[in-house]
Design an enzyme around this catalytic site. Structure first.
Site, PDB file in Angstrom:
ATOM      1  N   HIS A 263      24.261 -58.181 -23.687  1.00  0.00           N
ATOM      2  CA  HIS A 263      25.189 -58.814 -24.644  1.00  0.00           C
ATOM      3  C   HIS A 263      24.340 -59.610 -25.638  1.00  0.00           C
ATOM      4  O   HIS A 263      23.598 -59.020 -26.416  1.00  0.00           O
ATOM      5  CB  HIS A 263      26.177 -59.663 -23.826  1.00  0.00           C
ATOM      6  CG  HIS A 263      27.350 -60.203 -24.585  1.00  0.00           C
ATOM      7  ND1 HIS A 263      27.676 -59.835 -25.858  1.00  0.00           N
ATOM      8  CD2 HIS A 263      28.296 -61.121 -24.219  1.00  0.00           C
ATOM      9  CE1 HIS A 263      28.758 -60.485 -26.250  1.00  0.00           C
ATOM     10  NE2 HIS A 263      29.144 -61.278 -25.277  1.00  0.00           N
ATOM     11  N   HIS A 302      27.067 -49.245 -28.425  1.00  0.00           N
ATOM     12  CA  HIS A 302      28.110 -50.266 -28.327  1.00  0.00           C
ATOM     13  C   HIS A 302      29.305 -49.677 -27.625  1.00  0.00           C
ATOM     14  O   HIS A 302      29.608 -48.495 -27.815  1.00  0.00           O
ATOM     15  CB  HIS A 302      28.515 -50.745 -29.732  1.00  0.00           C
ATOM     16  CG  HIS A 302      29.192 -52.063 -29.719  1.00  0.00           C
ATOM     17  ND1 HIS A 302      30.534 -52.197 -29.464  1.00  0.00           N
ATOM     18  CD2 HIS A 302      28.707 -53.307 -29.902  1.00  0.00           C
ATOM     19  CE1 HIS A 302      30.843 -53.479 -29.499  1.00  0.00           C
ATOM     20  NE2 HIS A 302      29.762 -54.179 -29.751  1.00  0.00           N
ATOM     21  N   ASP A 358      22.390 -56.433 -33.175  1.00  0.00           N
ATOM     22  CA  ASP A 358      21.155 -57.043 -32.687  1.00  0.00           C
ATOM     23  C   ASP A 358      19.893 -56.311 -33.110  1.00  0.00           C
ATOM     24  O   ASP A 358      18.795 -56.807 -32.885  1.00  0.00           O
ATOM     25  CB  ASP A 358      21.202 -57.130 -31.153  1.00  0.00           C
ATOM     26  CG  ASP A 358      22.151 -58.211 -30.702  1.00  0.00           C
ATOM     27  OD1 ASP A 358      22.184 -59.259 -31.363  1.00  0.00           O
ATOM     28  OD2 ASP A 358      22.874 -58.000 -29.717  1.00  0.00           O
TER      29      ASP A 358
HETATM   30  N1  CMC Z   1      19.792 -46.402 -25.262  1.00  0.00           N
HETATM   31  C1  CMC Z   1      19.849 -45.199 -24.678  1.00  0.00           C
HETATM   32  N2  CMC Z   1      20.963 -44.641 -24.176  1.00  0.00           N
HETATM   33  C2  CMC Z   1      22.072 -45.370 -24.272  1.00  0.00           C
HETATM   34  C3  CMC Z   1      22.099 -46.636 -24.871  1.00  0.00           C
HETATM   35  C4  CMC Z   1      20.904 -47.156 -25.373  1.00  0.00           C
HETATM   36  N3  CMC Z   1      20.859 -48.352 -25.960  1.00  0.00           N
HETATM   37  N4  CMC Z   1      23.345 -47.131 -24.816  1.00  0.00           N
HETATM   38  C5  CMC Z   1      24.095 -46.194 -24.214  1.00  0.00           C
HETATM   39  N5  CMC Z   1      23.321 -45.136 -23.881  1.00  0.00           N
HETATM   40  C6  CMC Z   1      23.756 -43.885 -23.254  1.00  0.00           C
HETATM   41  C7  CMC Z   1      24.019 -44.094 -21.767  1.00  0.00           C
HETATM   42  O1  CMC Z   1      22.865 -43.835 -21.002  1.00  0.00           O
HETATM   43  C8  CMC Z   1      25.117 -43.094 -21.529  1.00  0.00           C
HETATM   44  O2  CMC Z   1      24.541 -41.811 -21.455  1.00  0.00           O
HETATM   45  P1  CMC Z   1      25.133 -40.733 -20.404  1.00  0.00           P
HETATM   46  O3  CMC Z   1      26.518 -40.431 -20.885  1.00  0.00           O
HETATM   47  O4  CMC Z   1      24.195 -39.575 -20.489  1.00  0.00           O
HETATM   48  O5  CMC Z   1      25.098 -41.411 -19.053  1.00  0.00           O
HETATM   49  C9  CMC Z   1      25.937 -43.137 -22.818  1.00  0.00           C
HETATM   50  O6  CMC Z   1      25.006 -43.543 -23.837  1.00  0.00           O
HETATM   51  C10 CMC Z   1      27.097 -44.119 -22.768  1.00  0.00           C
HETATM   52  O7  CMC Z   1      26.571 -45.403 -22.433  1.00  0.00           O
HETATM   53  P2  CMC Z   1      27.293 -46.509 -21.552  1.00  0.00           P
HETATM   54  O8  CMC Z   1      26.263 -47.228 -20.732  1.00  0.00           O
HETATM   55  O9  CMC Z   1      28.454 -45.904 -20.838  1.00  0.00           O
HETATM   56  O10 CMC Z   1      27.843 -47.453 -22.674  1.00  0.00           O
HETATM   57  P3  CMC Z   1      28.502 -48.883 -22.446  1.00  0.00           P
HETATM   58  O11 CMC Z   1      29.636 -48.930 -23.380  1.00  0.00           O
HETATM   59  O12 CMC Z   1      28.766 -49.140 -21.017  1.00  0.00           O
HETATM   60  O13 CMC Z   1      27.341 -49.885 -22.905  1.00  0.00           O
HETATM   61  C11 CMC Z   1      25.950 -51.251 -24.222  1.00  0.00           C
HETATM   62  C12 CMC Z   1      27.295 -50.503 -24.125  1.00  0.00           C
HETATM   63  C13 CMC Z   1      25.933 -52.086 -25.498  1.00  0.00           C
HETATM   64  C14 CMC Z   1      25.805 -52.200 -23.024  1.00  0.00           C
HETATM   65  C15 CMC Z   1      24.811 -50.207 -24.213  1.00  0.00           C
HETATM   66  O14 CMC Z   1      24.936 -49.362 -25.338  1.00  0.00           O
HETATM   67  C16 CMC Z   1      23.422 -50.855 -24.192  1.00  0.00           C
HETATM   68  O15 CMC Z   1      22.925 -51.197 -23.117  1.00  0.00           O
HETATM   69  N6  CMC Z   1      22.799 -51.048 -25.396  1.00  0.00           N
HETATM   70  C17 CMC Z   1      21.528 -51.730 -25.445  1.00  0.00           C
HETATM   71  C18 CMC Z   1      21.738 -53.221 -25.382  1.00  0.00           C
HETATM   72  C19 CMC Z   1      22.334 -53.752 -26.677  1.00  0.00           C
HETATM   73  O16 CMC Z   1      21.870 -53.450 -27.755  1.00  0.00           O
HETATM   74  N7  CMC Z   1      23.325 -54.626 -26.529  1.00  0.00           N
HETATM   75  C20 CMC Z   1      23.936 -55.324 -27.663  1.00  0.00           C
HETATM   76  C21 CMC Z   1      25.349 -54.914 -27.895  1.00  0.00           C
HETATM   77  S1  CMC Z   1      25.943 -55.468 -29.496  1.00  0.00           S
HETATM   78  C22 CMC Z   1      25.959 -57.167 -29.389  1.00  0.00           C
HETATM   79  C23 CMC Z   1      26.915 -57.685 -28.427  1.00  0.00           C
HETATM   80  O17 CMC Z   1      28.084 -57.244 -28.385  1.00  0.00           O
HETATM   81  O18 CMC Z   1      26.551 -58.639 -27.741  1.00  0.00           O
END
Ligand code: CMC
Length: 422
Positions: A263, A302, A358
């Protein structure tokens, strides 16, 4: 075509037709047909947890609006304090209302001496400023016991003003403590962002004059971070607020949720990632590592945006304005190369992974001289207005206490075995 869904319980043949209202089906109707059958959605991926009139987010189309106003217009024409007023009160202020609001916030920036002397100075010198911030915000609850009277609108509004006003003071105090510098008292003649920069950087000069480009850039970042509907920390705020905990304790809970690297901690993680990548030739191998599932591309992806985050676009522009003053960050080229590779790669395209807020914010903070530990703190300062607007909305809605159910997967009943027999 009717805007309804029909659910049939195949065990009994009973059906219920539920209207789709604003894109959501009312779960109380589900509960009527299916008592004891829970809609299992552990990380709320398919759950609307609240109705809200604060922030509208259309992730498919990259749209973000506070109270109807597009984020692009607010970032260009407004100020963080005006946006905070908008979030809290629901409307943009008139000139007179804004002046009264500015005066109120400005005159609540000081913190009780004991917060600084006893609490902040009690932390170890290398304490993470986010830990200090969370703890001191919670501690404020003990300084304002009257804050428990959340049903009195005037009393509640006083805490809202105090929290918005004191966050920068606590944040800068946490930083000064971590570098062994004396605490700087607020300068009420400065505006919100310039005052924060003064509390951060002032040394021996009688008055700290922030560079106006940097102060404005920070204010824009504050606007962009002020709210983001039902994100993890706002959900924490609403959850804790639903128990009628006071605004300080609830804000501390929200700030705790923000601390995590998925986050608000992501901007810090972006810089660590760019450091690890180190040079342009390592970009492609790093992307391959991400695709193998060995790392995440920090600042990408996201839960809601399946398009370029509109905040990231504005931040990218702001970064160039900041670099005009500070000189270009050596990591900018790396970030641009990483973005280019990722945006043209099938892995990221098919998963609709785009840069989020971010991806570039950490580069700006770093160029402005903020240590990485402060990045999440810089997120918490403006998000306070968003958290509090949700807290107030929740109270106005007369929300029941948040209390989801679970699917129990543990052991069936078994008899206790004395320790000597195990
Ligand atoms: N890098 C590589 N692969 C990713 C990423 C990433 N940053 N984010 C998602 N994926 C892949 C994930 O592995 C999954 O692939 P598969 O379907 O093959 O298993 C697919 O995309 C869907 O991901 P998810 O984990 O189900 O997505 P989520 O909605 O649960 O997670 C998130 C959202 C923001 C936690 C995640 O995208 C992430 O960890 N991003 C990196 C951290 C980040 O930048 N966070 C800041 C968010 S914006 C500011 C805020 O709101 O605070």
């Amino acid at each position: 075509m009717p805007e309804t869904i029909t659910i049939t319980d195949n065990r009994t043949g009973d059906s219920i037709e539920i209207p789709i209202d604003q894109g959501a089906a009312d779960a109380t109707q589900w509960a009527k047909l299916l008592p004891g059958v829970w809609f299992h959605d552990p990380s709320f991926g398919a759950t609307s947890a609240a109705s809200s009139s604060i922030t509208e987010l259309d992730g498919a189309n990259g749209i973000l609006r506070y109270r109807g106003y597009p984020i692009e217009q607010l970032a260009e024409h407004s100020s963080y304090l005006e946006v905070a007023y908008l979030l809290i009160h629901g409307e943009l202020p008139t000139a007179k209302e804004f002046e009264a609001w500015r005066y109120e916030i400005t005159h609540h920036t000081f913190i009780h001496e004991n917060v600084r002397k006893r609490f902040m100075e009690g932390f170890h010198h290398d304490a993470h400023p986010m830990g200090i911030l969370v703890s001191t915000v919670a501690a404020l609850s003990t300084f304002y016991p009257g804050a428990k009277d959340i049903d009195d609108r005037d009393v509640l509004m006083k805490q809202v003003v105090r929290l918005i006003a004191k966050m920068p003071t606590l944040a800068a105090g946490a930083y000064r403590h971590s570098v062994g510098m004396p605490f700087v008292y607020p300068d009420n003649s400065l505006d919100f962002a310039a005052n924060f920069l003064s509390m951060m950087w002032k040394t021996a000069e009688p008055r700290y004059e922030a560079n106006p480009v940097l102060a404005r850039a920070l204010d824009v970042l504050f606007i962009l971070h002020a709210d983001h509907e039902q994100n993890c920390s706002t959900t924490a705020m609403r959850t804790v607020g639903s128990s009628h905990a006071d605004p300080y304790i609830s804000t501390a809970a929200a700030a705790s949720a923000l601390y995590g690297p998925r986050h608000g901690g992501a901007n810090e993680a972006v810089i660590r990632m760019l450091n690890e990548i180190g040079s342009i030739e390592n970009v492609a191998p790093y992307v391959e590592k991400v695709k193998r599932g060995e790392a995440r591309l920090q600042g990408f992806g996201h839960r809601v945006y399946k398009n370029y985050d509109p905040r990231a676009k504005i931040i990218k522009r702001t970064a160039y304005e900041v670099f005009e003053v500070t000189g270009k960050s050596p990591m900018l080229d790396l970030a641009l190369a990483l973005e280019e590779v990722a945006l043209s790669d099938e892995y990221f395209i098919s998963r609709k992974l785009y840069p989020n807020v971010d991806f570039y914010s950490g580069l700006i903070y770093q160029a402005m001289g903020f240590p990485m530990d402060m990045f999440t703190v810089l997120f918490a300062i403006p998000r306070t207005a968003g958290w509090l607007s949700h807290y107030m909305e929740l109270l106005d809605q007369g929300s029941r206490i948040y209390r989801p159910r679970q699917v129990f997967t543990g052991a069936a009943e078994r008899d206790y075995v004395p320790i000597v027999n195990r």
